[in-house]
Design a protein around this motif. Structure first.
Motif, mmCIF file in Angstrom:
data_model
loop_
_atom_site.group_PDB
_atom_site.id
_atom_site.type_symbol
_atom_site.label_atom_id
_atom_site.label_comp_id
_atom_site.label_asym_id
_atom_site.label_seq_id
_atom_site.Cartn_x
_atom_site.Cartn_y
_atom_site.Cartn_z
ATOM 1 N N GLU A 195 0.796 -0.941 -0.081
ATOM 2 C CA GLU A 195 -0.094 -0.057 -0.081
ATOM 3 C C GLU A 195 0.829 1.218 0.072
ATOM 4 O O GLU A 195 0.407 2.369 -0.557
ATOM 5 N N TYR A 196 1.993 1.307 0.348
ATOM 6 C CA TYR A 196 2.722 2.566 0.626
ATOM 7 C C TYR A 196 4.039 2.453 -0.432
ATOM 8 O O TYR A 196 4.761 3.406 -0.582
ATOM 9 N N TRP A 197 3.960 1.472 -1.267
ATOM 10 C CA TRP A 197 4.976 1.403 -2.319
ATOM 11 C C TRP A 197 4.788 2.902 -3.275
ATOM 12 O O TRP A 197 3.913 3.026 -3.888
ATOM 13 N N ASP A 198 5.774 3.794 -2.859
ATOM 14 C CA ASP A 198 5.744 5.017 -3.876
ATOM 15 C C ASP A 198 4.434 5.576 -4.122
ATOM 16 O O ASP A 198 4.096 6.018 -5.124
ATOM 17 N N GLY B 275 1.525 1.872 -5.343
ATOM 18 C CA GLY B 275 0.943 0.951 -4.366
ATOM 19 C C GLY B 275 -0.469 1.373 -3.659
ATOM 20 O O GLY B 275 -1.034 0.173 -3.526
ATOM 21 N N ALA B 276 -0.855 2.368 -3.664
ATOM 22 C CA ALA B 276 -2.143 2.512 -3.176
ATOM 23 C C ALA B 276 -3.184 1.956 -4.257
ATOM 24 O O ALA B 276 -4.164 1.482 -3.919
ATOM 25 N N PHE B 277 -3.064 2.343 -5.479
ATOM 26 C CA PHE B 277 -3.809 1.805 -6.586
ATOM 27 C C PHE B 277 -3.700 0.337 -6.714
ATOM 28 O O PHE B 277 -4.932 -0.350 -6.477
ATOM 29 N N ASN B 278 -2.751 -0.327 -6.484
ATOM 30 C CA ASN B 278 -2.477 -1.731 -6.335
ATOM 31 C C ASN B 278 -3.302 -2.080 -5.270
ATOM 32 O O ASN B 278 -4.148 -3.178 -5.251
ATOM 33 N N SER B 279 -3.215 -1.579 -3.892
ATOM 34 C CA SER B 279 -4.168 -2.171 -2.970
ATOM 35 C C SER B 279 -5.475 -1.958 -2.934
ATOM 36 O O SER B 279 -6.299 -2.783 -2.415
ATOM 37 N N VAL B 280 -5.966 -0.730 -3.615
ATOM 38 C CA VAL B 280 -7.324 -0.830 -4.002
ATOM 39 C C VAL B 280 -7.847 -1.842 -4.883
ATOM 40 O O VAL B 280 -9.050 -2.563 -4.632
ATOM 41 N N ASP C 267 -9.257 -5.252 6.761
ATOM 42 C CA ASP C 267 -7.619 -5.406 7.353
ATOM 43 C C ASP C 267 -6.843 -4.588 6.428
ATOM 44 O O ASP C 267 -5.985 -3.646 7.050
ATOM 45 N N GLN C 268 -6.887 -4.664 5.172
ATOM 46 C CA GLN C 268 -6.072 -3.788 4.126
ATOM 47 C C GLN C 268 -6.393 -2.424 4.350
ATOM 48 O O GLN C 268 -5.819 -1.446 4.176
ATOM 49 N N LEU C 269 -7.956 -2.031 4.400
ATOM 50 C CA LEU C 269 -8.418 -0.733 4.132
ATOM 51 C C LEU C 269 -8.001 -0.150 5.531
ATOM 52 O O LEU C 269 -7.587 1.135 5.401
ATOM 53 N N GLN C 270 -7.924 -0.615 6.678
ATOM 54 C CA GLN C 270 -7.656 -0.203 7.853
ATOM 55 C C GLN C 270 -6.033 0.278 7.776
ATOM 56 O O GLN C 270 -5.902 1.579 8.351
ATOM 57 N N ALA D 20 -0.748 7.524 5.196
ATOM 58 C CA ALA D 20 -0.445 8.510 4.460
ATOM 59 C C ALA D 20 -0.961 7.592 2.813
ATOM 60 O O ALA D 20 -0.181 6.839 2.183
ATOM 61 N N SER D 21 -2.300 7.969 2.562
ATOM 62 C CA SER D 21 -2.795 7.093 1.497
ATOM 63 C C SER D 21 -3.880 7.987 0.835
ATOM 64 O O SER D 21 -4.488 8.803 1.531
#
Length: 112
Positions: A42-45, A49-54, A71-74, A80-81
């Motif tokens: 989630e915090y990769w660059d 990372g955020a787009f991938n996590s979404v 869990d991931q959304l939390q 910083a997302s």
């Protein structure tokens, strides 16, 4: 074969995850989704990372897996997302888990 050739490309992993989901193979979908998330957490660059996590949490939502999505959304909402509860509310990907108490708590800003 494409995943083997481009094993570091999270788009290939996410595409395969969605393909397996559409084919009804939730185990393979979950496996490919997890591997994509491992490539770009989630915090990769920030944005990639955020787009991938979404994409990861949207698929988890479509699969009805509230625990995995929450869990991931939390993690994303507490750091910083670019993801916000206001952005999540209208997203139809989360309709299968919308009534889950943990998801509702997350949207309301409470601890799930």
């Amino acid at each position: 074969p494409a995943a083997a050739r481009e094993s570091r490309d999270r788009r290939v992993h996410q595409s395969l995850a969605y393909a397996y989901f559409l084919l009804g193979d939730d185990d393979q979908a979950r496996s490919w989704s997890e591997s994509a998330l491992a490539l770009y957490p989630e915090y990769w660059d920030f944005y990639p990372g955020a787009f991938n996590s979404v994409q990861y949490v949207q698929l988890a939502g479509l699969m009805g897996d509230a625990d995995r999505a929450v869990d991931q959304l939390q993690r994303m909402l507490s750091g910083a997302s670019p993801v916000t509860a206001a952005w999540l509310r209208p997203d139809p990907s989360f309709d299968p888990i919308r009534d889950a108490p943990a998801f509702q708590a997350l949207l309301d800003g409470r601890e799930p």
